[in-house]
Design an enzyme around this catalytic site. Structure first.
Site, PDB file in Angstrom:
ATOM      1  N   LYS A 149      14.895   0.034  -8.272  1.00  0.00           N
ATOM      2  CA  LYS A 149      13.895  -0.610  -7.497  1.00  0.00           C
ATOM      3  C   LYS A 149      13.615  -2.526  -9.135  1.00  0.00           C
ATOM      4  O   LYS A 149      12.747  -1.552 -10.195  1.00  0.00           O
ATOM      5  CB  LYS A 149      13.190  -0.451  -7.141  1.00  0.00           C
ATOM      6  CG  LYS A 149      11.824  -1.304  -6.670  1.00  0.00           C
ATOM      7  CD  LYS A 149      10.410  -0.677  -6.509  1.00  0.00           C
ATOM      8  CE  LYS A 149       9.187  -1.554  -5.962  1.00  0.00           C
ATOM      9  NZ  LYS A 149       7.665  -0.794  -5.318  1.00  0.00           N
ATOM     10  N   LYS A 172      11.957   1.854 -11.851  1.00  0.00           N
ATOM     11  CA  LYS A 172      11.259   0.951 -11.241  1.00  0.00           C
ATOM     12  C   LYS A 172      10.801   0.232 -12.481  1.00  0.00           C
ATOM     13  O   LYS A 172      10.144   0.913 -13.125  1.00  0.00           O
ATOM     14  CB  LYS A 172      10.224   2.037 -10.796  1.00  0.00           C
ATOM     15  CG  LYS A 172       9.349   0.745 -10.129  1.00  0.00           C
ATOM     16  CD  LYS A 172       8.191   1.448  -8.983  1.00  0.00           C
ATOM     17  CE  LYS A 172       6.966   0.154  -8.472  1.00  0.00           C
ATOM     18  NZ  LYS A 172       6.457   0.396  -7.557  1.00  0.00           N
ATOM     19  N   CYS A 175      -2.135   1.602 -10.549  1.00  0.00           N
ATOM     20  CA  CYS A 175      -1.436   2.485  -9.451  1.00  0.00           C
ATOM     21  C   CYS A 175      -1.663   4.340  -9.793  1.00  0.00           C
ATOM     22  O   CYS A 175      -1.076   5.109  -9.590  1.00  0.00           O
ATOM     23  CB  CYS A 175       0.170   1.897 -10.028  1.00  0.00           C
ATOM     24  SG  CYS A 175       0.972   1.276  -9.596  1.00  0.00           S
ATOM     25  N   GLU A 208      14.720   8.202 -17.156  1.00  0.00           N
ATOM     26  CA  GLU A 208      13.643   8.604 -16.209  1.00  0.00           C
ATOM     27  C   GLU A 208      14.660   9.220 -14.913  1.00  0.00           C
ATOM     28  O   GLU A 208      13.804  10.403 -14.176  1.00  0.00           O
ATOM     29  CB  GLU A 208      13.020   7.049 -14.998  1.00  0.00           C
ATOM     30  CG  GLU A 208      12.630   6.065 -16.031  1.00  0.00           C
ATOM     31  CD  GLU A 208      11.080   7.068 -16.537  1.00  0.00           C
ATOM     32  OE1 GLU A 208      10.229   8.121 -15.893  1.00  0.00           O
ATOM     33  OE2 GLU A 208       9.451   6.410 -17.415  1.00  0.00           O
ATOM     34  N   ARG A 265       1.659  -4.439 -15.180  1.00  0.00           N
ATOM     35  CA  ARG A 265       1.954  -3.072 -15.062  1.00  0.00           C
ATOM     36  C   ARG A 265       2.177  -2.264 -16.076  1.00  0.00           C
ATOM     37  O   ARG A 265       3.542  -1.360 -16.565  1.00  0.00           O
ATOM     38  CB  ARG A 265       2.685  -2.727 -14.180  1.00  0.00           C
ATOM     39  CG  ARG A 265       1.595  -3.041 -12.134  1.00  0.00           C
ATOM     40  CD  ARG A 265       1.963  -2.442 -11.318  1.00  0.00           C
ATOM     41  NE  ARG A 265       1.519  -2.909 -10.351  1.00  0.00           N
ATOM     42  CZ  ARG A 265       0.384  -2.860  -9.604  1.00  0.00           C
ATOM     43  NH1 ARG A 265      -0.815  -2.641 -10.429  1.00  0.00           N
ATOM     44  NH2 ARG A 265       0.234  -3.408  -8.559  1.00  0.00           N
ATOM     45  N   CYS A 268       0.969   6.249  -3.385  1.00  0.00           N
ATOM     46  CA  CYS A 268       0.535   5.139  -5.049  1.00  0.00           C
ATOM     47  C   CYS A 268      -0.872   5.145  -4.704  1.00  0.00           C
ATOM     48  O   CYS A 268      -0.946   5.082  -3.348  1.00  0.00           O
ATOM     49  CB  CYS A 268       1.855   3.611  -5.689  1.00  0.00           C
ATOM     50  SG  CYS A 268       1.121   2.618  -6.536  1.00  0.00           S
ATOM     51  N   CYS A 280      -1.961   1.611  -5.697  1.00  0.00           N
ATOM     52  CA  CYS A 280      -2.585   0.231  -6.162  1.00  0.00           C
ATOM     53  C   CYS A 280      -2.896  -0.664  -4.743  1.00  0.00           C
ATOM     54  O   CYS A 280      -3.854  -0.883  -5.093  1.00  0.00           O
ATOM     55  CB  CYS A 280      -1.583  -0.622  -6.769  1.00  0.00           C
ATOM     56  SG  CYS A 280       0.375  -0.648  -5.619  1.00  0.00           S
TER      57      CYS A 280
HETATM   58  C1  PBG Z   1       3.588   0.529  -5.165  1.00  0.00           C
HETATM   59  C2  PBG Z   1       4.724  -0.398  -4.729  1.00  0.00           C
HETATM   60  C3  PBG Z   1       4.828  -2.268  -4.681  1.00  0.00           C
HETATM   61  C4  PBG Z   1       6.525  -1.923  -4.094  1.00  0.00           C
HETATM   62  C5  PBG Z   1       6.101  -0.668  -3.714  1.00  0.00           C
HETATM   63  N1  PBG Z   1       5.870  -0.054  -3.443  1.00  0.00           N
HETATM   64  C6  PBG Z   1       4.275  -3.193  -6.281  1.00  0.00           C
HETATM   65  C7  PBG Z   1       4.168  -2.722  -7.079  1.00  0.00           C
HETATM   66  O1  PBG Z   1       4.702  -2.100  -8.404  1.00  0.00           O
HETATM   67  O2  PBG Z   1       3.518  -3.711  -7.436  1.00  0.00           O
HETATM   68  C8  PBG Z   1       6.986  -3.458  -4.092  1.00  0.00           C
HETATM   69  C9  PBG Z   1       7.949  -4.110  -3.343  1.00  0.00           C
HETATM   70  C10 PBG Z   1       8.317  -4.919  -2.865  1.00  0.00           C
HETATM   71  O3  PBG Z   1       7.807  -6.034  -3.235  1.00  0.00           O
HETATM   72  O4  PBG Z   1       9.157  -5.429  -1.586  1.00  0.00           O
HETATM   73  N2  PBG Z   1       3.347   0.895  -6.876  1.00  0.00           N
END
Ligand code: PBG
Length: 322
Positions: free
Chosen positions: A247, A194, A129, A232, A216, A119, A121
């Protein structure tokens, strides 16, 4: 005679309960997420996630060794670079923090899968991201950076790449690039479903990755949707994902179950930072039995259908269930 059915019979003793238990956790189920930084020469405690650290490469390697000792087989790595820029160029720098960290862990030859989060970010100054053009994340330009990031991580030795950016087409872009560079055997674990969730709050503090403007929601999914999760998942599998992730986990058990029924690839679920920290702070306040709650949560995620659980509680949970 009433009642014919007495479900309590099978709950009478621990032995009977053990015999008919439907879900069993195993250390093989867990992936342990770890943070590594180059901003300090010491490991820094993450205040929003009590018990977790932003590691140095040295202490990360120690954690990797502890992970193996705990009987676990996989870690997921997040890098926190010293310098962030508009394009997030440290994400794919050959001497970037994540690339150096992966090399250091792999050099130990541990029986351990090293998975890297793909990613932008953590690496961009704006915290989004992908790459920004005209105040929006440009999908197709971002694919280029995301592909390069995955490739550089694999070159450093990553065993599995896990794209979490939610750009359209990223699994296909990564697969094509890896294949053309001779890495056709490296699996992709895609963060397929996600959600744009507030449960990532503590993580964003840990990684300094909160978006500098906006949110986001134009790339992560609307928490109200479940059919879209299946779309997805299907898209990612069509593009070559070997495993798919849902997630967060705890507030999305219905999504985990739906995805499990929908697909025959392994399903992972990410028990994210906010889920972790809620337990930690509640336990600190003395209102929950920490160990029992952690195991109940993990068991629920597995019962919902997760084959793999990403959890910051992995080390301790593995010790408890042995
Ligand atoms: C990166 C990413 C994130 C998380 C995992 N990969 C943060 C987001 O999308 O803002 C979150 C993991 C967590 O909260 O434990 N994009």
């Amino acid at each position: 005679m009433f009642p014919v059915h007495r479900p309590r019979r099978l709950r009478t003793t621990p032995m009977l309960r053990d015999m008919v238990r439907e879900t069993a956790l195993s250390p093989d189920d867990f992936i342990y997420p770890l943070f590594v930084q180059e901003t300090s020469s010491k490991p820094e405690p993450i205040e929003s996630m009590p018990g977790q650290f932003r590691h140095t490469i040295e202490t990360l390697v120690e954690q990797a060794e502890k992970t193996v000792e705990a009987g676990l087989k996989a870690i997921l790595l997040f890098g926190i670079p010293e310098k962030k820029d508009e394009e997030g160029s440290q994400a794919y720098a050959d001497n970037g923090i994540i690339q150096r960290a992966v090399r250091a862990v792999k050099k130990k030859n541990l029986p351990l899968l090293v998975i890297t989060d793909v990613c932008m970010c953590e690496y961009t100054s704006h915290g989004h991201c992908g790459v920004i053009r005209n105040k929006d994340v440009d999908n197709d330009l971002s694919l280029d950076s995301i592909g390069r990031t995955a490739l550089s991580q694999v070159r450093a030795g990553a065993d599995i790449v896990a794209p979490s950016d939610m750009m359209d087409g990223r699994v296909g872009a990564i697969r094509d690039l890896l294949d053309s560079e001779g890495y056709s055997n490296v699996p992709i674990l895609s963060y397929a479903a996600k959600y744009a969730s507030s449960f990532y709050g503590p993580f964003r503090e840990a990684a300094g990755s909160a978006p500098g403007f906006g949110d986001r929601k134009s790339y992560q999914m609307d928490p109200a949707n479940i059919r879209e999760a299946l779309k997805e998942v299907q898209t990612d599998i069509d593009e070559g994902a070997d495993m798919v992730m849902v997630k967060p986990a705890l507030a999305y058990l219905d999504v985990i179950q739906a995805v499990k029924q929908f697909t025959d690839v392994p399903v992972a679920a990410y028990n994210v930072s906010g889920e972790y920290s809620m337990i930690e702070f509640a336990a600190k306040a003395g209102v929950l039995d920490r160990q029992k709650i952690i195991l109940e949560v993990l068991q629920s995620i597995k019962r919902a259908g997760a084959d793999i659980i990403l959890t910051y509680h992995a080390l301790e949970a593995a010790a408890w269930i042995k």
